[in-house]
Design an enzyme around this catalytic site. Structure first.
Site, PDB file in Angstrom:
ATOM      1  N   GLU A  43       0.874  -1.183   0.000  1.00  0.00           N
ATOM      2  CA  GLU A  43       0.000   0.000   0.000  1.00  0.00           C
ATOM      3  C   GLU A  43       0.908   1.229   0.000  1.00  0.00           C
ATOM      4  O   GLU A  43       1.447   1.616   1.045  1.00  0.00           O
ATOM      5  CB  GLU A  43      -0.901   0.005   1.235  1.00  0.00           C
ATOM      6  CG  GLU A  43      -1.783   1.243   1.355  1.00  0.00           C
ATOM      7  CD  GLU A  43      -2.425   1.392   2.728  1.00  0.00           C
ATOM      8  OE1 GLU A  43      -2.558   2.538   3.196  1.00  0.00           O
ATOM      9  OE2 GLU A  43      -2.786   0.358   3.331  1.00  0.00           O
ATOM     10  N   LYS A 134     -11.092  -0.837   6.852  1.00  0.00           N
ATOM     11  CA  LYS A 134      -9.848  -0.769   7.611  1.00  0.00           C
ATOM     12  C   LYS A 134     -10.157  -0.287   9.022  1.00  0.00           C
ATOM     13  O   LYS A 134     -10.706   0.804   9.197  1.00  0.00           O
ATOM     14  CB  LYS A 134      -8.874   0.199   6.911  1.00  0.00           C
ATOM     15  CG  LYS A 134      -7.546   0.346   7.641  1.00  0.00           C
ATOM     16  CD  LYS A 134      -6.568   1.196   6.857  1.00  0.00           C
ATOM     17  CE  LYS A 134      -6.893   2.668   6.936  1.00  0.00           C
ATOM     18  NZ  LYS A 134      -5.789   3.523   6.467  1.00  0.00           N
TER      19      LYS A 134
END
Length: 215
Positions: A43, A134
């Protein structure tokens, strides 16, 4: 379907490395060191200078490695999300939920992983098409929070990020995490340019994940 395939690769990657860096070059080197160590989820945060260029470079470097899945993090709005997707990002991660970003990702069939802290935020994200939320910052909660969220929302897929380490990773997966995001402990050696140490840390995370899945 593109989105389903990317989600499957994210789940298979298991440990998603949250890559930051003072320069584009540093972020690329950190990512390479992590992948060399056996972790396949990257990421790349948009706090990195020239993040778009770093994304393009990584996508080119690993275009023949289908197991490597590269996304963009710290995406605050739909404009940034589109720039990231055009640069090759396969998924988009935000510190909080943004409806316009969710719509854009749906349009491009790109998974959107927004940061959420409450049932209300999670429900809003799921209604807008988020397949994974998340839990951020995970350090403010603990693995038991996943159990708590899954009581009313058993279908939710949660990726804790922020505070996940080698020591507690097993607790998060045992609580039901679909994947975990790691950063601080893994990336710490970058400050001194010790990319070999990052590879060694990545190897430890990869080995721990393999051990967890074997059990």
């Amino acid at each position: 379907m593109k989105r389903v395939e990317i989600l499957a690769r994210l789940e298979k990657a298991g440990v998603i490395a949250v890559v930051r860096g003072a320069t584009k070059e540093e972020a690329v080197k950190v990512s390479q060191a992590i992948i060399k160590g056996g972790l396949t989820g990257i990421e790349l945060t948009f706090t990195v200078p020239q993040a778009e260029e770093a994304l393009k470079e990584l996508k080119e470097l690993y275009q023949d490695r289908s197991e490597v899945v590269i996304g963009a993090g710290t995406v605050l709005d739909a404009v940034t999300a589109r720039l990231a997707i055009l640069a090759g990002a396969e998924y988009i991660v935000s510190p909080s939920f943004d409806a316009q970003t969710a719509e854009l990702c749906n349009l491009y069939q790109i998974p959107y992983l927004p940061g959420c802290m409450t049932i209300t935020e999670i429900q809003a994200a799921m209604k807008s098409g988020a397949d994974i939320v998340k839990l951020f910052p995970a350090s403010a909660f603990g693995p038991s929070m996943i159990t708590a969220f899954k009581a009313p929302l058993p279908q939710v897929n949660i990726m804790p990020t922020g505070g996940v380490s080698l020591a507690n990773m097993i607790d998060w997966f045992n609580a039901g995490a679909v994947a975990v995001g790691v950063g601080g402990e893994l990336l710490a050696p970058a400050s001194s340019g010790n990319f070999k140490k990052i590879t060694e840390m990545a190897e430890q995370y990869a080995a721990k994940l393999k051990e967890l899945r074997a059990d």
